[in-house]
Design a protein around this motif. Sequence first.
Motif, PDB file in Angstrom:
ATOM      1  N   TYR A 160     -15.891  58.833-108.301  1.00  0.00           N
ATOM      2  CA  TYR A 160     -16.106  60.088-107.587  1.00  0.00           C
ATOM      3  C   TYR A 160     -16.017  59.886-106.075  1.00  0.00           C
ATOM      4  O   TYR A 160     -15.432  60.709-105.365  1.00  0.00           O
ATOM      5  N   SER A 161     -16.588  58.800-105.585  1.00  0.00           N
ATOM      6  CA  SER A 161     -16.547  58.527-104.136  1.00  0.00           C
ATOM      7  C   SER A 161     -15.121  58.329-103.653  1.00  0.00           C
ATOM      8  O   SER A 161     -14.733  58.836-102.588  1.00  0.00           O
ATOM      9  N   LEU A 162     -14.335  57.597-104.417  1.00  0.00           N
ATOM     10  CA  LEU A 162     -12.936  57.372-104.026  1.00  0.00           C
ATOM     11  C   LEU A 162     -12.124  58.661-104.128  1.00  0.00           C
ATOM     12  O   LEU A 162     -11.257  58.919-103.283  1.00  0.00           O
ATOM     13  N   LYS A 190     -18.458  55.331-108.242  1.00  0.00           N
ATOM     14  CA  LYS A 190     -17.360  54.740-107.460  1.00  0.00           C
ATOM     15  C   LYS A 190     -16.100  55.591-107.575  1.00  0.00           C
ATOM     16  O   LYS A 190     -15.428  55.864-106.570  1.00  0.00           O
ATOM     17  N   ASP A 215      -7.032  68.372-101.434  1.00  0.00           N
ATOM     18  CA  ASP A 215      -6.703  68.268-100.019  1.00  0.00           C
ATOM     19  C   ASP A 215      -5.317  68.860 -99.778  1.00  0.00           C
ATOM     20  O   ASP A 215      -4.367  68.531-100.474  1.00  0.00           O
ATOM     21  N   GLU A 244       1.384  58.811 -98.357  1.00  0.00           N
ATOM     22  CA  GLU A 244       0.770  58.016 -99.419  1.00  0.00           C
ATOM     23  C   GLU A 244       1.737  57.838-100.587  1.00  0.00           C
ATOM     24  O   GLU A 244       1.858  56.752-101.147  1.00  0.00           O
ATOM     25  N   LYS A 290       0.007  63.831 -95.045  1.00  0.00           N
ATOM     26  CA  LYS A 290      -0.745  62.648 -95.503  1.00  0.00           C
ATOM     27  C   LYS A 290      -0.373  62.308 -96.944  1.00  0.00           C
ATOM     28  O   LYS A 290      -0.181  61.147 -97.284  1.00  0.00           O
ATOM     29  N   ARG A 328     -13.311  61.565-103.565  1.00  0.00           N
ATOM     30  CA  ARG A 328     -13.715  62.316-102.374  1.00  0.00           C
ATOM     31  C   ARG A 328     -12.959  61.798-101.150  1.00  0.00           C
ATOM     32  O   ARG A 328     -12.428  62.577-100.362  1.00  0.00           O
ATOM     33  N   GLN A 329     -12.878  60.479-101.002  1.00  0.00           N
ATOM     34  CA  GLN A 329     -12.160  59.895 -99.864  1.00  0.00           C
ATOM     35  C   GLN A 329     -10.689  60.298 -99.864  1.00  0.00           C
ATOM     36  O   GLN A 329     -10.098  60.477 -98.806  1.00  0.00           O
ATOM     37  N   GLU A 330     -10.111  60.445-101.039  1.00  0.00           N
ATOM     38  CA  GLU A 330      -8.694  60.798-101.148  1.00  0.00           C
ATOM     39  C   GLU A 330      -8.461  62.306-101.096  1.00  0.00           C
ATOM     40  O   GLU A 330      -7.322  62.758-101.160  1.00  0.00           O
ATOM     41  N   GLY A 331      -9.539  63.093-101.017  1.00  0.00           N
ATOM     42  CA  GLY A 331      -9.394  64.529-100.852  1.00  0.00           C
ATOM     43  C   GLY A 331      -9.239  65.326-102.135  1.00  0.00           C
ATOM     44  O   GLY A 331      -8.798  66.477-102.094  1.00  0.00           O
ATOM     45  N   THR A 383     -14.986  67.359-103.509  1.00  0.00           N
ATOM     46  CA  THR A 383     -16.068  67.348-102.528  1.00  0.00           C
ATOM     47  C   THR A 383     -17.337  67.043-103.311  1.00  0.00           C
ATOM     48  O   THR A 383     -17.428  67.333-104.512  1.00  0.00           O
TER      49      THR A 383
END
Length: 125
Positions: free
Chosen positions: A57-59, A55, A79, A88, A84, A61-64, A67
């Motif tokens: 790691y996935s978040l 979870k 990112d 934030e 952006k 990734r979503q936040e940049g 990868t």
Amino acid sequence: MVIEIDFNSDEAIYVQLMNQIIMGIATSRLQEGDPLPSVRQLADTVGINMHTVNKAYSLLRQEGFVTIDRRRGAIIAVDVDKIKALEEMKENLLVALAKGCCRNVSRSEVHDLIDEIYDEYEIDN
């Protein structure tokens, strides 16, 4: 990379994990292209559930911040979308500054605190 989880904290474990990785990036302990431990390896090392690491790691990734590649795993990939990031930060600062105002924290105290934090990251901007 040393991850320390406070199991007595009110903060969710996946949030603690995310925050420590983000702090690692900000303090240059983690660099662009650095691999993170596998989900299984980190879960075993820290003593947490694999789903919790997944979870986080996935978040990230979503936040940049990372990868995720099937072969290479999670890789630090910051990112570069500055607009952006600023939006934030503004959202997060609105509440923090409102709390400070309610407690009579002055503008100069906020600026001093921000300077102190930025000095820890040695940001050259």
